[in-house]
Design an enzyme around this catalytic site. Sequence first.
Site, PDB file in Angstrom:
ATOM      1  N   SER A 200       0.880  -1.172   0.000  1.00  0.00           N
ATOM      2  CA  SER A 200       0.000   0.000   0.000  1.00  0.00           C
ATOM      3  C   SER A 200       0.916   1.220   0.000  1.00  0.00           C
ATOM      4  CB  SER A 200      -0.836  -0.024   1.289  1.00  0.00           C
ATOM      5  OG  SER A 200      -1.413   1.229   1.539  1.00  0.00           O
TER       6      SER A 200
ATOM      7  N   TYR B 210      -2.145  -1.581  10.443  1.00  0.00           N
ATOM      8  CA  TYR B 210      -2.111  -1.674   8.975  1.00  0.00           C
ATOM      9  C   TYR B 210      -0.788  -1.126   8.439  1.00  0.00           C
ATOM     10  CZ  TYR B 210      -4.018  -1.276   4.181  1.00  0.00           C
ATOM     11  OH  TYR B 210      -4.276  -1.400   2.832  1.00  0.00           O
TER      12      TYR B 210
END
Length: 267
Positions: free
Chosen positions: A149, A162
């Site tokens: 990401s 995350y």
Amino acid sequence: MSQHPAQDRIQDKVALITGAASGIGKEIAILFARQGARVVILDLDREAAEAAAREIAEQGGTALGVAADVTDEAQVEAAFKQVADTYGQLDVMIANAGSQHVEPIHKLSYEAWKKVTNIQLDGSFLTTRAAFRQMMQQESGGCLLYMGSVHSHEASAMKSPYVTAKHGLLGLCRTMAKEGAAYGIRANTICPGYVKTPLVEKQIPDQAREHGMSEEEVIEKVFLKDTVDKEFTTVADVAETALYLATFPSNALTGQSIVVSHGWFMQ
Ligand code: NAD
């Protein structure tokens, strides 16, 4: 069916994608199958995995839906055995399954932390090891891809598990690039910006609440603030990047991460 420049390199290859019953993973499976790959849709959600495989088969592609939890060692081993028994090879493995949790650290439970890091880090370890053991026996080697990401390179408040997990995936990818070279195994990471999938749709109200903003403001001032064009990244953008990396012909591209984010993050 349109001819894609990568088609001759992906034709008949076996590509397993985790978390492929939804969102980004599903789009990758559809694109790869359209270009002639035999795809394995591995997902926690059996019904959705089988439905996605049927959808691809109805379009003339070859797809197998396999239910497994990437955090469960026995289930991962059984799923990869099923693939080996069915196809006798595995050319591409994309560790894509993931989840999100939005909360500041002082409110974050250990359970929530473990859930996010378990799927992304432990799940990627288990699926990488199973794929690596198969690929190292093949003369043609293989390709490992990780769904990182922008949060593999950049932090955002309220996403500590995350961001930590996505940074960690870069370490696993780079190590696999080094360990895999001797066996013709390449490893790369794709780092998307915000893509409108169920994972992000769910975050919009959470982020609005945590930031004290309306949902429209969160999209404009948080999600798309630093993009060059105020556009979401699309599942198609990410799938094309996966196809490019999966079909790249040499080790010139290994141990890398490619950011696909409409300019949100430039490395
Ligand atoms: P999604 O929620 O649409 O799909 C995730 C899929 O993973 C679901 O089908 C779910 O059932 C599956 N899954 C979850 N836990 C699993 C487990 N333990 N075992 C097997 N399957 C499991 O999400 P998405 O947006 O398509 O996300 C896919 C990946 O892309 C994730 O790793 C995510 O972090 C990453 N990503 C997403 C975005 C975004 O904006 N959507 C941006 C960057 C990176």
